[in-house]
Design a protein around this motif. Structure first.
Motif, PDB file in Angstrom:
ATOM      1  N   ILE A   4       6.252 -32.602 -57.654  1.00 34.61           N
ATOM      2  CA  ILE A   4       5.804 -33.128 -57.178  1.00 34.61           C
ATOM      3  C   ILE A   4       5.593 -34.992 -58.769  1.00 34.61           C
ATOM      4  N   ASN A   5       6.582 -35.516 -58.516  1.00 34.17           N
ATOM      5  CA  ASN A   5       5.837 -36.814 -59.595  1.00 34.17           C
ATOM      6  C   ASN A   5       4.913 -38.571 -58.649  1.00 34.17           C
ATOM      7  N   LEU A   6       3.977 -38.484 -59.283  1.00 38.76           N
ATOM      8  CA  LEU A   6       3.335 -39.143 -58.961  1.00 38.76           C
ATOM      9  C   LEU A   6       2.528 -40.340 -59.498  1.00 38.76           C
ATOM     10  N   ALA A   7       1.782 -41.619 -59.882  1.00 42.27           N
ATOM     11  CA  ALA A   7       1.472 -42.623 -59.906  1.00 42.27           C
ATOM     12  C   ALA A   7       0.642 -43.260 -59.056  1.00 42.27           C
ATOM     13  N   ILE A   8      -0.941 -43.275 -59.270  1.00 36.16           N
ATOM     14  CA  ILE A   8      -1.816 -44.053 -58.788  1.00 36.16           C
ATOM     15  C   ILE A   8      -2.082 -44.345 -59.959  1.00 36.16           C
ATOM     16  N   ALA A   9      -2.305 -46.173 -59.315  1.00 33.73           N
ATOM     17  CA  ALA A   9      -3.231 -46.945 -60.702  1.00 33.73           C
ATOM     18  C   ALA A   9      -4.454 -46.968 -60.078  1.00 33.73           C
ATOM     19  N   ALA A  10      -5.333 -47.379 -60.796  1.00 27.11           N
ATOM     20  CA  ALA A  10      -6.866 -47.634 -61.016  1.00 27.11           C
ATOM     21  C   ALA A  10      -7.117 -48.493 -59.562  1.00 27.11           C
ATOM     22  N   GLY A  11      -8.127 -48.175 -59.414  1.00 26.65           N
ATOM     23  CA  GLY A  11      -8.771 -48.970 -58.028  1.00 26.65           C
ATOM     24  C   GLY A  11      -7.959 -49.211 -56.863  1.00 26.65           C
ATOM     25  N   GLU A  12      -6.378 -48.354 -56.593  1.00 25.33           N
ATOM     26  CA  GLU A  12      -5.458 -48.411 -55.878  1.00 25.33           C
ATOM     27  C   GLU A  12      -5.787 -47.737 -54.921  1.00 25.33           C
ATOM     28  N   ILE A  13      -5.577 -47.979 -53.362  1.00 29.65           N
ATOM     29  CA  ILE A  13      -6.588 -46.752 -52.285  1.00 29.65           C
ATOM     30  C   ILE A  13      -4.749 -46.880 -51.100  1.00 29.65           C
ATOM     31  N   VAL A  14      -4.370 -45.356 -51.343  1.00 32.02           N
ATOM     32  CA  VAL A  14      -3.532 -44.620 -51.245  1.00 32.02           C
ATOM     33  C   VAL A  14      -3.496 -43.798 -50.118  1.00 32.02           C
ATOM     34  N   ILE A  15      -2.945 -43.602 -49.236  1.00 33.29           N
ATOM     35  CA  ILE A  15      -3.084 -42.851 -48.013  1.00 33.29           C
ATOM     36  C   ILE A  15      -1.982 -42.039 -47.988  1.00 33.29           C
ATOM     37  N   LEU A  16      -2.215 -40.735 -47.877  1.00 28.86           N
ATOM     38  CA  LEU A  16      -1.005 -39.446 -47.883  1.00 28.86           C
ATOM     39  C   LEU A  16      -0.939 -38.672 -46.826  1.00 28.86           C
ATOM     40  N   THR A  17       0.155 -38.749 -46.064  1.00 25.85           N
ATOM     41  CA  THR A  17       0.546 -38.023 -44.960  1.00 25.85           C
ATOM     42  C   THR A  17       1.474 -36.764 -44.978  1.00 25.85           C
ATOM     43  N   GLY A  18       1.808 -36.336 -43.598  1.00 26.48           N
ATOM     44  CA  GLY A  18       2.612 -35.524 -43.449  1.00 26.48           C
ATOM     45  C   GLY A  18       1.749 -34.012 -42.982  1.00 26.48           C
ATOM     46  N   ALA A  48     -15.818 -48.733 -52.567  1.00 33.87           N
ATOM     47  CA  ALA A  48     -14.920 -48.213 -53.409  1.00 33.87           C
ATOM     48  C   ALA A  48     -14.598 -49.633 -54.008  1.00 33.87           C
ATOM     49  N   LYS A  49     -14.602 -50.543 -53.207  1.00 38.66           N
ATOM     50  CA  LYS A  49     -14.105 -52.016 -54.147  1.00 38.66           C
ATOM     51  C   LYS A  49     -15.196 -52.446 -54.501  1.00 38.66           C
ATOM     52  N   GLU A  50     -16.317 -52.411 -53.900  1.00 36.12           N
ATOM     53  CA  GLU A  50     -17.124 -52.441 -55.216  1.00 36.12           C
ATOM     54  C   GLU A  50     -17.615 -52.126 -56.062  1.00 36.12           C
ATOM     55  N   GLN A  51     -17.210 -50.407 -56.485  1.00 34.19           N
ATOM     56  CA  GLN A  51     -17.373 -49.827 -57.120  1.00 34.19           C
ATOM     57  C   GLN A  51     -15.621 -49.808 -58.139  1.00 34.19           C
ATOM     58  N   GLY A  52     -15.074 -50.275 -57.883  1.00 30.71           N
ATOM     59  CA  GLY A  52     -13.446 -50.413 -58.479  1.00 30.71           C
ATOM     60  C   GLY A  52     -13.173 -49.076 -58.297  1.00 30.71           C
ATOM     61  N   CYS A  53     -13.354 -47.910 -57.282  1.00 27.11           N
ATOM     62  CA  CYS A  53     -12.347 -47.028 -58.256  1.00 27.11           C
ATOM     63  C   CYS A  53     -11.174 -46.670 -56.936  1.00 27.11           C
ATOM     64  N   THR A  54     -10.620 -45.215 -57.476  1.00 20.79           N
ATOM     65  CA  THR A  54      -9.433 -45.298 -56.660  1.00 20.79           C
ATOM     66  C   THR A  54     -10.103 -43.941 -55.499  1.00 20.79           C
ATOM     67  N   ILE A  55      -8.664 -44.840 -54.117  1.00 23.88           N
ATOM     68  CA  ILE A  55      -8.334 -43.285 -53.271  1.00 23.88           C
ATOM     69  C   ILE A  55      -7.463 -43.119 -53.108  1.00 23.88           C
ATOM     70  N   LEU A  56      -7.796 -41.645 -52.448  1.00 30.41           N
ATOM     71  CA  LEU A  56      -6.511 -40.870 -52.301  1.00 30.41           C
ATOM     72  C   LEU A  56      -7.134 -40.160 -50.980  1.00 30.41           C
ATOM     73  N   ALA A  99      -4.648 -49.033 -46.422  1.00 27.28           N
ATOM     74  CA  ALA A  99      -4.265 -48.623 -47.929  1.00 27.28           C
ATOM     75  C   ALA A  99      -3.255 -49.507 -48.622  1.00 27.28           C
ATOM     76  N   ASP A 100      -3.432 -49.912 -49.900  1.00 25.11           N
ATOM     77  CA  ASP A 100      -1.887 -50.685 -50.471  1.00 25.11           C
ATOM     78  C   ASP A 100      -0.862 -49.715 -50.565  1.00 25.11           C
ATOM     79  N   ARG A 101      -1.266 -48.332 -50.154  1.00 29.60           N
ATOM     80  CA  ARG A 101       0.445 -47.434 -50.194  1.00 29.60           C
ATOM     81  C   ARG A 101       0.357 -46.293 -49.578  1.00 29.60           C
TER      82      ARG A 101
END
Ligand code: ADP
Ligand code: MG
Length: 244
Positions: free
Chosen positions: A41-55, A205-213, A225-227
Motif C-alpha cells: 500500500i502506498n498512499l499520502a493524504i495531505a493535511a486537511g484533505e477529506i478522502v473516501i476509501l471504497t471497495g 473538520a473544516k472548522e478544526q482543520g483536520c484530515t478525514i479518511l 470527498a476531495d478524493r
C-alpha cells in the motif's frame, strides 16, 4: 539564524502529509494460517484533505484504518502519522499517535451504562489534561454542535441510531484530533441521518482543520470527498482503472 531554522522547520511541518503510507504489507495469522491481507500500500493524504476509501467487503479497508489509528501494530513497510513512524515504533509512540486520531466505527460503540455526555467526556479522558468540569463543559458544547443539547443526559438505549452516531462523532471530535478515521459511519443510518452525519463531520473538520479518511459504500455521500480511493483484494487501485 535561529529564526530562519524555525521558519524552515515550520514550512517542512506544514508540507508533510498527515498520513504517509509506503510499501505497507499486513498479514493475519501465523504458520500455515498466515494470510496476507494488505499488499504494497502506498498512499499520502495531505493535511486537511477529506478522502473516501471504497471497495468490496473483505478487501482490507478496516485493517488499513486500524493500522493508521494505532489500534493494530503495523508489521512491514512504512506508516507515518503526522511524521511519526509507526512501523517498529515503541508502544508509547503508538499511544502518542493514537491521541492525534479520532476513530468513528460503523457501530457507534457507545458505552450503554454512560449518558451521551459521559460518553463524549470519555473522548477527552486519554488526554488526561482536563479537569472533570472542563471535560463536562467541552462535552456539552460539542453535543450542542451536533444538535443534541437536549439529549446530554440520555442513555444510548433511549437515542435513535442517528443520534447515537452523532454522539460517537462528538466523542471522536471533542479532543480536536488532527486526523479522523471513520469506518462506514453511515452504514446503520437512514438516508437523511446519514447525510446529516456526514455534513456534520465535514463542517467540524473544516472548522478544526483536520484530515478525514472515511470508508463508505454510500454513493450518496461521495461528494464530500476531495478524493476517492479504491481498494480491492488488499491492493489500492489507481482511480483511473475504476471504470474498466
Ligand atoms: P474490509 O473492511 O474491506 O471489509 P477487512 O480489513 O475487515 O476488510 O478484512 C480484510 C481481510 O482480512 C478479510 O479477508 C478478513 O477476513 C481478514 N481479517 C480481518 N480481520 C482479521 C483478524 N482479526 N484475523 C484474521 N483475519 C482477519
Ligand atoms: Mg470493514
Amino acid at each position: 539564524m535561529h529564526q530562519v531554522l524555525e521558519s524552515e522547520h515550520q514550512a517542512a511541518a506544514s508540507s508533510q502529509p498527515a498520513i504517509a503510507v509506503e510499501q505497507l504489507d499486513h498479514f493475519f495469522g501465523s504458520g500455515a494460517l498466515r494470510k496476507q491481507v494488505l499488499f504494497d500500500i502506498n498512499l499520502a493524504i495531505a493535511a486537511g484533505e477529506i478522502v473516501i476509501l471504497t471497495g468490496p467487503s473483505g478487501s482490507g479497508k478496516t485493517t488499513l484504518l486500524s493500522l493508521m489509528g494505532g489500534l493494530r501494530s503495523p508489521q512491514a513497510g512504512s506508516l507515518r502519522i503526522l511524521g511519526t513512524e509507526l512501523v517498529g515504533a515503541a508502544k508509547n509512540i503508538a499511544v502518542e499517535a493514537r491521541r492525534f486520531c479520532g476513530y468513528i466505527f460503523q457501530a457507534h460503540n457507545l458505552h450503554s451504562s454512560l449518558t451521551a455526555q459521559e460518553n463524549v467526556m470519555m473522548g477527552l479522558e486519554v488526554h488526561g489534561t482536563y479537569s472533570r468540569a472542563a471535560r463536562r463543559d467541552r462535552a456539552v458544547e460539542i453535543l450542542a454542535e451536533v444538535g443534541l443539547d437536549d439529549r446530554t443526559q440520555y442513555y444510548p438505549e433511549n437515542l435513535s441510531g442517528g443520534q447515537k452516531q452523532r454522539v460517537a462523532i462528538a466523542r471522536a471530535l471533542v479532543s480536536h484530533p488532527k486526523i479522523v478515521l471513520a469506518d462506514e459511519p453511515t452504514a446503520a443510518l437512514d438516508k437523511q441521518s446519514g447525510r446529516d452525519v456526514v455534513n456534520l463531520m465535514q463542517k467540524l473538520a473544516k472548522e478544526q482543520g483536520c484530515t478525514i479518511l472515511m470508508v463508505t459504500h454510500d454513493n450518496r455521500i461521495l461528494d464530500v470527498a476531495d478524493r476517492i480511493i479504491y481498494m480491492e483484494d488488499g491492493l489500492l487501485k489507481p482511480t483511473s482503472e475504476l471504470s474498466t
